[in-house]
Design a protein around this motif. Sequence first.
Motif, PDB file in Angstrom:
ATOM      1  N   LEU A 105      32.240  53.051  37.377  1.00  0.00           N
ATOM      2  CA  LEU A 105      32.505  52.710  38.776  1.00  0.00           C
ATOM      3  C   LEU A 105      31.209  52.445  39.530  1.00  0.00           C
ATOM      4  CD1 LEU A 105      35.093  52.406  40.429  1.00  0.00           C
ATOM      5  CD2 LEU A 105      34.676  54.681  41.343  1.00  0.00           C
ATOM      6  N   GLY A 106      30.745  51.191  39.455  1.00  0.00           N
ATOM      7  CA  GLY A 106      29.538  50.811  40.172  1.00  0.00           C
ATOM      8  C   GLY A 106      29.649  49.391  40.670  1.00  0.00           C
ATOM      9  N   VAL A 107      29.204  49.159  41.899  1.00  0.00           N
ATOM     10  CA  VAL A 107      29.293  47.828  42.499  1.00  0.00           C
ATOM     11  C   VAL A 107      28.456  46.823  41.718  1.00  0.00           C
ATOM     12  CG1 VAL A 107      28.788  46.470  44.561  1.00  0.00           C
ATOM     13  CG2 VAL A 107      29.782  48.756  44.792  1.00  0.00           C
ATOM     14  N   HIS A 108      27.245  47.209  41.357  1.00  0.00           N
ATOM     15  CA  HIS A 108      26.358  46.281  40.652  1.00  0.00           C
ATOM     16  C   HIS A 108      26.935  45.891  39.299  1.00  0.00           C
ATOM     17  CE1 HIS A 108      22.700  44.340  39.262  1.00  0.00           C
ATOM     18  NE2 HIS A 108      22.736  45.101  38.172  1.00  0.00           N
ATOM     19  N   GLU A 109      27.432  46.879  38.534  1.00  0.00           N
ATOM     20  CA  GLU A 109      27.996  46.590  37.214  1.00  0.00           C
ATOM     21  C   GLU A 109      29.196  45.666  37.332  1.00  0.00           C
ATOM     22  OE1 GLU A 109      30.155  48.735  33.385  1.00  0.00           O
ATOM     23  OE2 GLU A 109      29.304  49.949  34.997  1.00  0.00           O
ATOM     24  N   LEU A 110      30.063  45.922  38.306  1.00  0.00           N
ATOM     25  CA  LEU A 110      31.241  45.082  38.472  1.00  0.00           C
ATOM     26  C   LEU A 110      30.840  43.662  38.870  1.00  0.00           C
ATOM     27  CD1 LEU A 110      34.247  44.608  38.569  1.00  0.00           C
ATOM     28  CD2 LEU A 110      34.312  45.626  40.858  1.00  0.00           C
ATOM     29  N   ALA A 111      29.907  43.546  39.819  1.00  0.00           N
ATOM     30  CA  ALA A 111      29.449  42.218  40.247  1.00  0.00           C
ATOM     31  C   ALA A 111      28.840  41.454  39.078  1.00  0.00           C
ATOM     32  CB  ALA A 111      28.453  42.351  41.392  1.00  0.00           C
ATOM     33  N   THR A 112      28.076  42.134  38.238  1.00  0.00           N
ATOM     34  CA  THR A 112      27.463  41.492  37.076  1.00  0.00           C
ATOM     35  C   THR A 112      28.518  40.999  36.094  1.00  0.00           C
ATOM     36  OG1 THR A 112      25.472  42.865  37.283  1.00  0.00           O
ATOM     37  CG2 THR A 112      25.883  41.835  35.142  1.00  0.00           C
ATOM     38  N   SER A 113      29.530  41.819  35.842  1.00  0.00           N
ATOM     39  CA  SER A 113      30.599  41.436  34.916  1.00  0.00           C
ATOM     40  C   SER A 113      31.380  40.243  35.442  1.00  0.00           C
ATOM     41  CB  SER A 113      31.540  42.622  34.689  1.00  0.00           C
ATOM     42  OG  SER A 113      30.872  43.696  34.066  1.00  0.00           O
ATOM     43  N   LEU A 114      31.669  40.243  36.738  1.00  0.00           N
ATOM     44  CA  LEU A 114      32.388  39.123  37.334  1.00  0.00           C
ATOM     45  C   LEU A 114      31.546  37.850  37.292  1.00  0.00           C
ATOM     46  CD1 LEU A 114      34.023  40.904  40.404  1.00  0.00           C
ATOM     47  CD2 LEU A 114      35.184  40.039  38.364  1.00  0.00           C
ATOM     48  N   ARG A 115      30.256  37.998  37.527  1.00  0.00           N
ATOM     49  CA  ARG A 115      29.353  36.843  37.485  1.00  0.00           C
ATOM     50  C   ARG A 115      29.340  36.236  36.075  1.00  0.00           C
ATOM     51  NH1 ARG A 115      25.327  39.314  39.317  1.00  0.00           N
ATOM     52  NH2 ARG A 115      25.625  38.877  41.539  1.00  0.00           N
ATOM     53  N   GLU A 116      29.322  37.083  35.049  1.00  0.00           N
ATOM     54  CA  GLU A 116      29.329  36.600  33.662  1.00  0.00           C
ATOM     55  C   GLU A 116      30.636  35.884  33.334  1.00  0.00           C
ATOM     56  OE1 GLU A 116      28.639  40.091  31.388  1.00  0.00           O
ATOM     57  OE2 GLU A 116      26.477  40.173  31.827  1.00  0.00           O
ATOM     58  N   LEU A 117      31.747  36.442  33.758  1.00  0.00           N
ATOM     59  CA  LEU A 117      33.037  35.803  33.498  1.00  0.00           C
ATOM     60  C   LEU A 117      33.135  34.460  34.205  1.00  0.00           C
ATOM     61  CD1 LEU A 117      35.460  38.868  33.687  1.00  0.00           C
ATOM     62  CD2 LEU A 117      35.048  37.422  31.698  1.00  0.00           C
ATOM     63  N   ARG A 118      32.622  34.408  35.411  1.00  0.00           N
ATOM     64  CA  ARG A 118      32.649  33.140  36.140  1.00  0.00           C
ATOM     65  C   ARG A 118      31.831  32.075  35.407  1.00  0.00           C
ATOM     66  NH1 ARG A 118      30.174  32.114  42.233  1.00  0.00           N
ATOM     67  NH2 ARG A 118      31.284  30.145  42.659  1.00  0.00           N
ATOM     68  N   ARG A 119      30.690  32.471  34.890  1.00  0.00           N
ATOM     69  CA  ARG A 119      29.822  31.525  34.178  1.00  0.00           C
ATOM     70  C   ARG A 119      30.493  31.038  32.888  1.00  0.00           C
ATOM     71  NH1 ARG A 119      25.603  34.311  34.509  1.00  0.00           N
ATOM     72  NH2 ARG A 119      25.810  35.458  32.557  1.00  0.00           N
ATOM     73  N   GLU A 120      31.211  31.943  32.216  1.00  0.00           N
ATOM     74  CA  GLU A 120      31.877  31.581  30.959  1.00  0.00           C
ATOM     75  C   GLU A 120      33.115  30.719  31.184  1.00  0.00           C
ATOM     76  OE1 GLU A 120      32.757  35.333  29.268  1.00  0.00           O
ATOM     77  OE2 GLU A 120      30.644  35.874  28.919  1.00  0.00           O
ATOM     78  N   GLY A 121      33.716  30.802  32.398  1.00  0.00           N
ATOM     79  CA  GLY A 121      34.962  30.093  32.638  1.00  0.00           C
ATOM     80  C   GLY A 121      36.055  30.718  31.788  1.00  0.00           C
ATOM     81  N   PRO A 122      36.603  31.887  32.204  1.00  0.00           N
ATOM     82  CA  PRO A 122      37.410  32.724  31.319  1.00  0.00           C
ATOM     83  C   PRO A 122      38.666  32.069  30.761  1.00  0.00           C
ATOM     84  CG  PRO A 122      37.668  33.420  33.604  1.00  0.00           C
ATOM     85  CD  PRO A 122      36.555  32.411  33.578  1.00  0.00           C
TER      86      PRO A 122
END
Length: 420
Positions: free
Chosen positions: A331-348
């Motif tokens: 449960l961390g804002v930075h970790e969640l933001a990083t994961s979402l940023r990676e998924l966005r870049r990959e085009g899930p």
Amino acid sequence: MKVLHVITGLDMGGAEQQLRLLLRRLPAQCEVVTLTGPGPVAEGIEADGTPVTHLGMSGHHDLTALPRLTQLIRAGRPDLVHTHLYRACVYGRVAARLAGVRTVVATEHSLGDAVIEGRRLTRGVRTLYRATERLGAATVAVSDTVAARLRRWGVPEERIHVVPNGIEAHRFAFDPAARALVRARLGLPVDAFVVGGAGRLVPGKRFDVLVRAVTQLPGVHLLLAGEGPERETLRRLAEQFGSGDRIHLLGVRDGAVDTGHGGRAAPAGDGPDIPGLLSAIDVFVSPSPEEAFGLAVLEALASGLHVLYGSCPAVDELPQEQAPGARRFSLGVHELATSLRELRREGPGRLAVPPVVRRYDIARSAEALTGVYEQALAAAPARRRRPAPVPAPAVQAHPSGVVALPDPARSPAPSQLSNR
């Protein structure tokens, strides 16, 4: 088989919706009693053909409901009483025994290590729960995680039965037409990256972490479906970070999502339902750090979504290959933001529906629960013609005559009791 279900309330919620789904499939003559406000789920249950009685409790501490519930059970003469949620379990077990019904099954829908039904757990709550649990025939846990917690509380192994929650997977299948419709109705760009979440807007669900993470991702939109006391706080948080136009707080009414913007709800029933919402988003996030099962995660997986979650026993209790699109995060804002940023870049994109979804089909849950009923009835003593009164657990009466049960909502802090 005649079964009376007793539940604390029938407003929107996972336990309430689960009861409605089970009632459609149980091979029994069922009726429902709700202690407090009926709410939209009660209307749905009645529309399905199951009678619902509102007991009319004036408040959670109103013990005058006990004789009314006892009389109702005695008059209806059910073969079995099934209770759901903390207060209904306390009142229902005592009332059933006073009415001469020896077979009581209780489902524990939302028991955490330090909370029960999202509220802090106290010594009084725990003591009363254990005292009344002994009056029942069986306690159903919705996951192995909940079953382990019940054992640590001292509930005997032979009384615990695991019957997982279930879903109607076909309802959540991805629908491209619904995706386009929902996005157009909300005014979202066709190519926008959209994150979704759903649940009760209460502090324990930690939707503030999700909102903060999305505010760090320019151009990303959040659709958050739910009602609760945290709604206004979340709206202010989004505006504080200048993201009020990207954080969409969508109220839920009778299975439909009201498509208001920035906390301004549209008329009830004017928006998409939860399956439509899931079709409209690109990734689902459940930031809650403690869940008893994780229905929202399961529904998102049924829609072919990538899922980031804080807690989900439905997934965690199985091998990883059962839900390859689900990933747990601390449960961390930075970790969640990083994961979402990676998924966005990959085009899930959309995933194949994973095996975990088929495992938790509601028909299997109903079949397993029927087995619990049959076992409990087979072990029950014959009904007595004149049942002997059974003393209720000791409670503290006020001069007004209203008795105060231990209230999780008033707990000053999480329980410090050992879980040994």
